[in-house]
Write a protein that holds these residues in place. Structure first.
Motif, PDB file in Angstrom:
ATOM      1  N   GLY A 195      -5.721  14.306  13.182  1.00  0.00           N
ATOM      2  CA  GLY A 195      -4.616  14.291  14.162  1.00  0.00           C
ATOM      3  C   GLY A 195      -3.686  13.484  13.363  1.00  0.00           C
ATOM      4  N   ALA A 196      -2.764  12.794  14.358  1.00  0.00           N
ATOM      5  CA  ALA A 196      -1.490  11.968  14.017  1.00  0.00           C
ATOM      6  C   ALA A 196      -2.025  10.849  13.001  1.00  0.00           C
ATOM      7  CB  ALA A 196      -0.643  11.578  15.227  1.00  0.00           C
ATOM      8  N   ARG A 197      -3.130  10.204  13.441  1.00  0.00           N
ATOM      9  CA  ARG A 197      -3.441   8.959  12.783  1.00  0.00           C
ATOM     10  C   ARG A 197      -3.720   9.358  11.351  1.00  0.00           C
ATOM     11  NH1 ARG A 197      -6.698   5.431  16.245  1.00  0.00           N
ATOM     12  NH2 ARG A 197      -4.408   4.989  16.882  1.00  0.00           N
ATOM     13  N   GLY A 198      -4.709  10.553  11.340  1.00  0.00           N
ATOM     14  CA  GLY A 198      -5.108  10.821   9.948  1.00  0.00           C
ATOM     15  C   GLY A 198      -4.004  11.234   8.859  1.00  0.00           C
ATOM     16  N   GLN A 199      -3.028  12.058   9.639  1.00  0.00           N
ATOM     17  CA  GLN A 199      -1.890  12.208   8.784  1.00  0.00           C
ATOM     18  C   GLN A 199      -1.147  11.155   8.289  1.00  0.00           C
ATOM     19  OE1 GLN A 199       0.473  15.897   9.762  1.00  0.00           O
ATOM     20  NE2 GLN A 199       2.226  14.894   9.498  1.00  0.00           N
ATOM     21  N   GLY A 200      -0.758  10.115   9.255  1.00  0.00           N
ATOM     22  CA  GLY A 200      -0.208   8.936   8.844  1.00  0.00           C
ATOM     23  C   GLY A 200      -0.852   8.229   7.799  1.00  0.00           C
ATOM     24  N   VAL A 201      -2.241   8.009   7.844  1.00  0.00           N
ATOM     25  CA  VAL A 201      -3.050   7.387   6.712  1.00  0.00           C
ATOM     26  C   VAL A 201      -2.938   8.136   5.385  1.00  0.00           C
ATOM     27  CG1 VAL A 201      -5.471   6.719   6.083  1.00  0.00           C
ATOM     28  CG2 VAL A 201      -4.419   6.287   8.415  1.00  0.00           C
ATOM     29  N   GLY A 202      -2.780   9.453   5.533  1.00  0.00           N
ATOM     30  CA  GLY A 202      -2.665  10.273   4.431  1.00  0.00           C
ATOM     31  C   GLY A 202      -1.306  10.142   3.526  1.00  0.00           C
ATOM     32  N   VAL A 203      -0.413   9.961   4.490  1.00  0.00           N
ATOM     33  CA  VAL A 203       1.039   9.517   4.016  1.00  0.00           C
ATOM     34  C   VAL A 203       1.228   8.287   3.254  1.00  0.00           C
ATOM     35  CG1 VAL A 203       3.507   9.289   4.788  1.00  0.00           C
ATOM     36  CG2 VAL A 203       2.172  11.165   5.605  1.00  0.00           C
ATOM     37  N   PHE A 204       0.604   7.207   3.969  1.00  0.00           N
ATOM     38  CA  PHE A 204       0.510   6.106   3.268  1.00  0.00           C
ATOM     39  C   PHE A 204      -0.158   5.885   1.958  1.00  0.00           C
ATOM     40  CE2 PHE A 204       0.898   4.117   7.639  1.00  0.00           C
ATOM     41  CZ  PHE A 204       1.975   3.288   7.564  1.00  0.00           C
ATOM     42  N   GLY A 205      -1.208   6.645   1.736  1.00  0.00           N
ATOM     43  CA  GLY A 205      -1.949   6.799   0.450  1.00  0.00           C
ATOM     44  C   GLY A 205      -0.938   7.552  -0.442  1.00  0.00           C
ATOM     45  N   PHE A 206      -0.573   8.674   0.003  1.00  0.00           N
ATOM     46  CA  PHE A 206       0.057   9.438  -1.181  1.00  0.00           C
ATOM     47  C   PHE A 206       1.385   8.527  -1.621  1.00  0.00           C
ATOM     48  CE2 PHE A 206       3.872  12.043  -1.803  1.00  0.00           C
ATOM     49  CZ  PHE A 206       3.300  13.124  -2.844  1.00  0.00           C
ATOM     50  N   MET A 207       2.178   7.838  -0.611  1.00  0.00           N
ATOM     51  CA  MET A 207       3.351   7.253  -0.988  1.00  0.00           C
ATOM     52  C   MET A 207       3.026   5.849  -1.601  1.00  0.00           C
ATOM     53  SD  MET A 207       5.873   8.584  -0.051  1.00  0.00           S
ATOM     54  CE  MET A 207       6.559  10.160   0.909  1.00  0.00           C
ATOM     55  N   GLY A 208       1.773   5.289  -1.377  1.00  0.00           N
ATOM     56  CA  GLY A 208       1.756   4.218  -2.253  1.00  0.00           C
ATOM     57  C   GLY A 208       1.540   4.509  -3.644  1.00  0.00           C
ATOM     58  N   PHE A 209       0.692   5.534  -4.058  1.00  0.00           N
ATOM     59  CA  PHE A 209       0.615   6.072  -5.522  1.00  0.00           C
ATOM     60  C   PHE A 209       2.066   6.527  -5.904  1.00  0.00           C
ATOM     61  CE2 PHE A 209      -0.896   8.199  -9.053  1.00  0.00           C
ATOM     62  CZ  PHE A 209      -2.064   7.744  -9.446  1.00  0.00           C
ATOM     63  N   PHE A 210       2.885   7.244  -5.131  1.00  0.00           N
ATOM     64  CA  PHE A 210       4.187   7.696  -5.601  1.00  0.00           C
ATOM     65  C   PHE A 210       4.967   6.298  -5.920  1.00  0.00           C
ATOM     66  CE2 PHE A 210       8.550   8.485  -4.481  1.00  0.00           C
ATOM     67  CZ  PHE A 210       8.617   9.734  -5.523  1.00  0.00           C
ATOM     68  N   LEU A 211       4.915   5.470  -5.260  1.00  0.00           N
ATOM     69  CA  LEU A 211       5.521   4.253  -5.508  1.00  0.00           C
ATOM     70  C   LEU A 211       5.476   3.659  -6.824  1.00  0.00           C
ATOM     71  CD1 LEU A 211       7.775   1.564  -4.610  1.00  0.00           C
ATOM     72  CD2 LEU A 211       5.610   0.675  -3.463  1.00  0.00           C
ATOM     73  N   ALA A 212       4.116   3.553  -7.167  1.00  0.00           N
ATOM     74  CA  ALA A 212       3.787   2.979  -8.644  1.00  0.00           C
ATOM     75  C   ALA A 212       4.504   3.780  -9.625  1.00  0.00           C
ATOM     76  CB  ALA A 212       2.268   2.882  -8.648  1.00  0.00           C
ATOM     77  N   GLN A 213       4.539   5.057  -9.344  1.00  0.00           N
ATOM     78  CA  GLN A 213       4.978   6.112 -10.560  1.00  0.00           C
ATOM     79  C   GLN A 213       6.593   6.036 -10.639  1.00  0.00           C
ATOM     80  OE1 GLN A 213       2.706   7.543 -12.371  1.00  0.00           O
ATOM     81  NE2 GLN A 213       1.374   6.393 -10.832  1.00  0.00           N
ATOM     82  N   PHE A 214       7.171   6.083  -9.422  1.00  0.00           N
ATOM     83  CA  PHE A 214       8.700   5.867  -9.091  1.00  0.00           C
ATOM     84  C   PHE A 214       9.183   4.434  -9.825  1.00  0.00           C
ATOM     85  CE2 PHE A 214      12.340   4.594  -6.995  1.00  0.00           C
ATOM     86  CZ  PHE A 214      13.285   5.807  -7.112  1.00  0.00           C
ATOM     87  N   ALA A 215       8.480   3.408  -9.517  1.00  0.00           N
ATOM     88  CA  ALA A 215       8.906   2.062  -9.842  1.00  0.00           C
ATOM     89  C   ALA A 215       8.475   1.657 -11.274  1.00  0.00           C
ATOM     90  CB  ALA A 215       8.312   0.906  -8.807  1.00  0.00           C
ATOM     91  N   GLY A 216       7.581   2.531 -11.937  1.00  0.00           N
ATOM     92  CA  GLY A 216       7.050   2.352 -13.249  1.00  0.00           C
ATOM     93  C   GLY A 216       6.355   1.184 -13.351  1.00  0.00           C
ATOM     94  N   ALA A 217       5.349   0.936 -12.111  1.00  0.00           N
ATOM     95  CA  ALA A 217       4.653  -0.442 -12.101  1.00  0.00           C
ATOM     96  C   ALA A 217       3.747  -0.681 -13.101  1.00  0.00           C
ATOM     97  CB  ALA A 217       3.991  -0.601 -10.536  1.00  0.00           C
ATOM     98  N   ARG A 218       3.603  -2.016 -13.683  1.00  0.00           N
ATOM     99  CA  ARG A 218       2.421  -2.279 -14.457  1.00  0.00           C
ATOM    100  C   ARG A 218       1.421  -3.114 -13.698  1.00  0.00           C
ATOM    101  NH1 ARG A 218       7.261  -2.784 -17.198  1.00  0.00           N
ATOM    102  NH2 ARG A 218       6.976  -5.315 -16.860  1.00  0.00           N
ATOM    103  N   ALA A 219       0.243  -3.083 -14.288  1.00  0.00           N
ATOM    104  CA  ALA A 219      -0.672  -3.987 -13.698  1.00  0.00           C
ATOM    105  C   ALA A 219      -0.394  -5.480 -13.661  1.00  0.00           C
ATOM    106  CB  ALA A 219      -2.088  -3.983 -14.566  1.00  0.00           C
ATOM    107  N   SER A 220       0.491  -6.011 -14.131  1.00  0.00           N
ATOM    108  CA  SER A 220       0.757  -7.328 -14.449  1.00  0.00           C
ATOM    109  C   SER A 220       1.742  -7.539 -13.188  1.00  0.00           C
ATOM    110  CB  SER A 220       1.702  -7.784 -15.638  1.00  0.00           C
ATOM    111  OG  SER A 220       2.875  -7.105 -16.023  1.00  0.00           O
TER     112      SER A 220
END
Length: 689
Positions: free
Chosen positions: A118-143
């Motif tokens: 349902g809505a909560r499952g879709q929302g959690v999926g969006v959080f996961g996808f966007m978290g990984f996307f943010l790392a790629q967009f920002a060029g994040a490093r482990a440091s």
């Protein structure tokens, strides 16, 4: 005078946004982002941390689709650790592109699979996808993870503190706003109906306006029902609100049908006037809503409400977890396959910005099922991106030297992105691309080449999505529509079953919840058929047949809604109970046959006549009157059962066309009529005539 004009203006604004849900989502994003950036800037954080904070605050509005504030907080609480984990995975794996791509695909598969919850499952999926996307967009490093993780936490805290600290989304306030929206839309219906009755002439424009008004009123009623279903507290009060909202909607629909009928047949207008007055009285009674003293929109005044009654039956809702699981599994496979192609093609276009293609692929599969829906969503995505690129280029060029102005424009685009209605998806994408242009200008990476690349990656992403939809577990629009039609018929069957069990037992709320389920099934069918009914569909024959079917189902839902309201208020009458049961059983047989036909209907069928699409309101107002004078509740219930039976008979004939005339010797004339005319056949039971 000024205060009155201001109140009317606010009322119009609230009526356009039921419950101010879109405004709440836009405010959550803008105020949360502004608060996050303010706190992080005061702490002297880096630009990457500022980006993470603002981006995360925006994502909260993307991910939250719960209606109730408590459920929104729960989703936010689950989304915070999911976002942090995905961000950490993206940053740590960034130096290893192959491994990062594999993990990203696995994350995409799991995120889509979570939609079955349902809505909560879709929302959690969006959080996961966007978290990984943010790392790629920002060029994040482990440091940089500690600073970015802290910014994410600050963003979640800022959203909760700014938004919920103001009390804007409390349960009582949301429900009060939804009720005000319903009342405002009801006033619109009554005003247009009064104009139609005063002119006593329908040129077509007024009836079309009334049909749109009724659609908006129905959407508000559905939203109230969804909210009451979701919060699951105060069930006695919730049941009263749902009953009275449904009674008001049904009375308004009956009044409009009678008004249009009177306008189109002036010689019958005097006989219909008493019926109109009775519906106005019913509407007045229905608007005596529970809770504090409420002034009804009909001007009747404030009225108290009766004591709460215990809830006697559960909701007439039958979940289909197995079907939902199959659908989400199919969707997960398709999105993962499309994302694989997007990653490969995106790297060929740009090794640094390949994630834009994956984003486009991800988005075109949200709330879509069939190939036609994905095509439609893809076209909107590309159109919005192209227009947004031109818009963003102009704004970024003009405001480029002024950093504060760029930030204000970015937040304005963010607001527009969330405040735009979801059915105008091209406009949503337009504001997203404009917001991206402002962001790139703030980061000093803005250029024409980047915007062109954005359009190219978007086109690549949607192309991969369409290809995967066609190749991987394809689902045609027709098959998707048939599946939703079967769900509609099953919901109708449950309502009919509840009708035969519930007369004279006072279970009005359970019947109305069953009709609410039927309305939701109709909305799902409407959405599944949208690629066929869309004005741009070049196949006019298929478009007209889909609209014809939708008209019949809308008329069926109208009678089912009336059935639910009348059935729970019947006095005890054994004679009529037997006749009602017999009529419901006969209609159940039609439903069973139609389900069987829908599940195995032929690929091609003869459609010799050109279907005339007039709208459900015209269809209902053209129904043959059974008799003059008022009907008893039992007679009204039998009438609606008979109308549903006739509609189902017409649909069955449309799905399984009759044999040629030579093979139908001796068949009654009414049975030989085409599906468009069979709906107007006279009722068969003698007591209905």
């Amino acid at each position: 005078m000024r205060a009155r004009k201001t109140a009317l203006l606010w009322e119009r604004f609230a009526a356009a946004d039921p419950g101010l849900m879109r405004l709440a989502s836009a405010m959550r994003a803008v105020l949360g982002a502004a608060a996050s950036l303010t706190v992080l800037a005061a702490l002297g954080q880096s630009g990457t941390a500022l980006l993470a904070g603002g981006f995360t605050a925006m994502v909260t509005s993307l991910a939250i689709s719960d209606l109730h504030s408590r459920n929104q907080l729960i989703t936010l609480g689950i989304g915070a650790p999911v976002s942090l984990a995905a961000l950490a995975a993206g940053a740590v794996l960034r130096p290893y592109p192959v491994t990062a791509a594999i993990v990203f695909l696995l994350l995409i598969y799991l995120a889509v699979l979570a939609r079955q919850y349902g809505a909560r499952g879709q929302g959690v999926g969006v959080f996961g996808f966007m978290g990984f996307f943010l790392a790629q967009f920002a060029g994040a490093r482990a440091s940089e993870l500690p600073a970015m993780g802290g910014a994410v936490v600050v963003a979640f805290c800022a959203v909760v503190a700014v938004f919920y600290g103001t009390g804007f989304m409390t349960s009582s306030r949301v429900l009060a706003r939804l009720r005000r929206t319903f009342n405002a839309r009801l006033r619109d219906v009554l005003r247009d109906t009064a104009v139609l009755l005063s002119t006593a002439q329908d040129t077509g424009t007024l009836s079309q306006s009334l049909e749109r008004r009724l659609d908006r009123l129905h959407a508000a009623a559905l939203l109230i029902g969804d909210f009451l279903d979701e919060r699951a507290v105060g069930e006695a009060t919730d049941g009263r609100i749902l009953r009275h909202v449904t009674r008001a909607e049904v009375a308004a629909q009956r009044l409009v049908v009678l008004a249009v009928r009177a306008a189109r047949t002036p010689r019958d207008a005097p006989a219909l006037l008493p019926d109109c007055l009775r519906e106005i009285d019913e509407l007045a009674a229905a608007m005596r809503l529970p809770g504090p003293r409420v002034v009804s929109p009909t001007g009747i005044g404030a009225t108290p409400y009766e004591p709460a009654a215990p809830r006697t039956a559960g909701r007439c809702r039958e979940a289909d977890p197995e079907g939902r699981r199959r659908g989400t599994t199919r969707q997960a496979l398709r999105v993962t396959a499309a994302s694989t192609l997007s990653i490969l093609g995106g790297h060929l276009l740009s090794p640094d910005h390949w994630y834009w293609a994956v984003m486009a692929t991800w988005v075109v599969f949200i709330n879509t099922e069939s190939t036609g829906e994905v095509l439609l969503q893809s076209a909107r995505r590309v159109a919005g991106t192209v227009l947004g690129a031109v818009f963003g280029y102009g704004l970024a060029t003009l405001a480029g030297p002024y950093g504060p102005l760029l930030l204000v424009l970015l937040l304005a685009c963010m607001f527009g992105m969330f405040y735009t209605p979801a059915d105008a998806y091209w406009a949503v994408t337009f504001f997203i691309t404009g917001m991206l242009s402002m962001l790139l200008a703030l980061l000093d990476t803005f250029s024409t080449a980047v915007l062109v690349l954005r359009v190219q990656e978007t086109a690549l992403g949607v192309a991969c999505g369409v290809l995967a939809t066609v190749v991987v577990a394809p689902l045609t629009v027709r098959r998707a529509g048939d599946e939703e039609l079967v769900r509609f018929l099953l919901a109708l069957s449950r309502l009919l079953d509840a009708t035969t069990r519930s007369p004279s037992t006072g279970t009005t709320t359970s019947l109305i919840r069953a009709s609410h389920d039927l309305d939701r099934a109709l909305e799902s069918f409407r959405k599944a058929c949208l690629p066929l009914t869309h004005p741009f569909n070049p196949q006019r024959g298929r478009r007209d047949r889909a609209r014809h079917l939708l008209e019949r189902l809308e008329a069926c839902a109208y009678h089912a809604r009336n059935l639910a309201v009348v059935a729970g208020r019947l006095p005890q009458d054994d004679e009529y109970a037997t006749r009602i049961t017999a009529a419901a059983d006969r209609t159940q047989g039609r439903v069973t046959r139609l389900i069987r036909l829908a599940r195995r209907r032929r690929r091609t069928a003869s459609h010799p006549e050109r279907l005339k699409i007039a709208g459900a309101l015209s269809l209902l107002s053209g129904e043959r009157r059974t008799r003059r004078g008022p009907l008893s509740p039992q007679e009204r219930l039998l009438l609606h059962l008979n109308r549903i039976d006739l509609i189902l008979t017409a649909l069955a004939r449309a799905f399984d066309p009759p044999a040629p005339p030579a093979e139908r010797v001796g068949t009654p004339r009414c049975a030989q009529m085409q599906s468009g005319d069979s709906y107007r056949c006279p009722p068969r039971p003698a007591h209905h005539g």
